[in-house]
Design an enzyme around this catalytic site. Sequence first.
Site, PDB file in Angstrom:
ATOM      1  NE  ARG A 147      -8.257  14.045 106.222  1.00  0.00           N
ATOM      2  CZ  ARG A 147      -8.460  15.392 105.924  1.00  0.00           C
ATOM      3  NH1 ARG A 147      -9.359  16.174 106.392  1.00  0.00           N
ATOM      4  NH2 ARG A 147      -7.849  15.887 104.774  1.00  0.00           N
ATOM      5  CE1 TYR A 159     -10.540  19.441 102.766  1.00  0.00           C
ATOM      6  CE2 TYR A 159     -10.818  17.209 103.045  1.00  0.00           C
ATOM      7  CZ  TYR A 159     -10.427  18.173 103.793  1.00  0.00           C
ATOM      8  OH  TYR A 159      -9.665  18.466 104.775  1.00  0.00           O
ATOM      9  CG  ASP A 210     -13.290  16.152 105.902  1.00  0.00           C
ATOM     10  OD1 ASP A 210     -14.140  16.079 105.720  1.00  0.00           O
ATOM     11  OD2 ASP A 210     -12.341  17.125 106.309  1.00  0.00           O
ATOM     12  CG  HIS A 212     -14.088  19.561 103.046  1.00  0.00           C
ATOM     13  ND1 HIS A 212     -14.336  20.745 102.692  1.00  0.00           N
ATOM     14  CD2 HIS A 212     -13.411  19.726 104.137  1.00  0.00           C
ATOM     15  CE1 HIS A 212     -13.515  21.728 103.195  1.00  0.00           C
ATOM     16  NE2 HIS A 212     -12.761  21.067 104.222  1.00  0.00           N
ATOM     17  CD  GLU A 236     -13.542  16.183 109.331  1.00  0.00           C
ATOM     18  OE1 GLU A 236     -12.710  15.299 109.280  1.00  0.00           O
ATOM     19  OE2 GLU A 236     -13.236  17.250 109.236  1.00  0.00           O
ATOM     20  CD  GLU A 262     -13.528  21.046 109.115  1.00  0.00           C
ATOM     21  OE1 GLU A 262     -12.770  19.993 109.441  1.00  0.00           O
ATOM     22  OE2 GLU A 262     -13.367  21.761 108.164  1.00  0.00           O
ATOM     23  NE  ARG A 283     -13.294  17.356 112.170  1.00  0.00           N
ATOM     24  CZ  ARG A 283     -12.299  17.821 112.184  1.00  0.00           C
ATOM     25  NH1 ARG A 283     -11.608  17.148 113.502  1.00  0.00           N
ATOM     26  NH2 ARG A 283     -11.695  18.449 111.411  1.00  0.00           N
ATOM     27  CD  GLU A 339      -7.710  17.861 111.219  1.00  0.00           C
ATOM     28  OE1 GLU A 339      -8.680  18.605 111.716  1.00  0.00           O
ATOM     29  OE2 GLU A 339      -7.574  17.719 109.847  1.00  0.00           O
ATOM     30  CD1 TRP A 403     -13.604  23.041  98.209  1.00  0.00           C
ATOM     31  CD2 TRP A 403     -13.309  23.972 100.366  1.00  0.00           C
ATOM     32  NE1 TRP A 403     -12.224  22.612  98.662  1.00  0.00           N
ATOM     33  CE2 TRP A 403     -12.326  23.257  99.762  1.00  0.00           C
ATOM     34  CE3 TRP A 403     -13.338  24.710 101.583  1.00  0.00           C
ATOM     35  CZ2 TRP A 403     -10.809  23.082 100.614  1.00  0.00           C
ATOM     36  CZ3 TRP A 403     -12.153  24.448 102.358  1.00  0.00           C
ATOM     37  CH2 TRP A 403     -11.079  23.791 102.063  1.00  0.00           C
TER      38      TRP A 403
HETATM   39  C1  GCO Z   1      -9.964  19.122 108.136  1.00  0.00           C
HETATM   40  C2  GCO Z   1     -10.613  20.466 107.482  1.00  0.00           C
HETATM   41  C3  GCO Z   1      -9.620  21.417 106.560  1.00  0.00           C
HETATM   42  C4  GCO Z   1     -10.248  22.568 106.491  1.00  0.00           C
HETATM   43  C5  GCO Z   1      -9.604  23.994 106.677  1.00  0.00           C
HETATM   44  C6  GCO Z   1     -10.136  24.950 106.181  1.00  0.00           C
HETATM   45  O1  GCO Z   1     -10.766  18.286 108.347  1.00  0.00           O
HETATM   46  O2  GCO Z   1      -8.926  19.413 108.595  1.00  0.00           O
HETATM   47  O3  GCO Z   1     -11.746  20.092 106.588  1.00  0.00           O
HETATM   48  O4  GCO Z   1      -8.713  20.946 105.867  1.00  0.00           O
HETATM   49  O5  GCO Z   1     -10.717  22.531 105.152  1.00  0.00           O
HETATM   50  O6  GCO Z   1      -9.222  24.097 107.865  1.00  0.00           O
HETATM   51  O7  GCO Z   1      -9.472  26.053 106.497  1.00  0.00           O
HETATM   52 MG    MG Z   2     -12.635  18.514 107.883  1.00  0.00          MG
END
Ligand code: GCO
Ligand code: MG
Length: 403
Positions: A147, A159, A210, A212, A236, A262, A283, A339, A403
């Site tokens: 990644r 992020y 990602d 985010h 992602e 996630e 995820r 991951e 976020w």
């Molecule tokens: C990822 C995630 C994490 C999250 C985190 C929040 O893809 O690994 O986006 O980095 O931000 O797990 O608690």
């Molecule tokens: Mg993520």
Amino acid sequence: MKITAARVIVCCPGRNFVTLKIETDQGLTGVGDATLNGRELAVASYLQDHVLPCLIGRDPQQIEDIWQYLYKGAYWRRGPVTMSAIAAVDTALWDIKAKMAGMPLYQLLGGRSRTGVMVYGHATGRDIAETVDEVLRHREEGYQAIRAQSGVPGLEKVYGVSTTQRMYEPADGNLPNEHDWDSAKYLRHTPRLFEAVREAVGEDIHLLHDVHHRLSPNEAAQLGRSLEPYQLFWMEDPTPADNPQAFRLIRQHTTTPLAVGEVFNSIWDCKLLIEEQLIDYIRATVTHAGGITHLRRIADLAALYQVRTGCHGATDLSPVAMGAALHFDTWVPNFGVQEYMPHSAQMLSVFPHDWRFERGMLYCGETPGHGVDIDEKLAAKYPYQRAYLPVNRLQRDGTLWDW
Ligand code: GCO
Ligand code: MG
């Protein structure tokens, strides 16, 4: 067989973890992860105050009945706190059942579908050059999937990029830190990042990214399109999935594969995205999506629509979660990738485990159960420390953003 005791252990060996340990009258014990980053004590209380009193005296072999009892019986279904608590119980019970059977957990699930679990590592840098170096370093270490994230020119903190250390830790403040954001700057920068990374790393490495949850559906479609020449393994969380229909627009405009989930905690969060084939990878994790019992239902639904798994595996999921995930990944027919954001040595020391990393792959062990325990004496040396995830504001005017 009866459950005789259950304990919630909250510890902070470098970051907070919530662990459930269940004991039985036959001397077998099981552990489950219940960590919900930045809201740990809510799950600890849910377990401690509301779930554990109902567990004592029950037969730990009745995993399905206990799952339904906690899910339907609470009346208040779903949500990250509830589902992480149920997940911890479920994971601990599968651990106990596998120990009873004298088998590694993947055997109980249906046996091995692959020799090992392909993982993706995190390559992050403050700028494109640093990220390229990190990608190449990961390739040297044997990673087949990487990644790539980088700082964005003109933005202070984004992020996935740590400005102080190589390891990135999302919960970085004793009160929420504030990040700044500008979608236009990011949309200009990210194709440049991937152009450089692809050029440096060649065609054989899987590249992931990602977003985010930060773009609108239309912006996400633009980004997906602009990344098509670099052949991503996945993009992602391009937009928040609270409204899953939003992914229809993204899908109409780009063939860049999409990964979401996630933050999902239930099959109901996944249903439309999977059934309309709006995503390629789901995820959801053992920890946040109701344990092995529920994650398996999600994976089976996904398999019908050729959606593959890509379990979340950030450091806020404990080594217990990783152990359980690896047994799941070893079995699940529609596996995609796992991951892997390695825990520190201090974190790992609290959780004796039998899984191992070798050249871009993780392998679960063969000891009965899921192969991870908690050293409670050591855990007691690291008391809980409040930590928050950051918030994100638009650079332009301070509007609170995703976020
Ligand atoms: C990822 C995630 C994490 C999250 C985190 C929040 O893809 O690994 O986006 O980095 O931000 O797990 O608690
Ligand atoms: Mg993520």
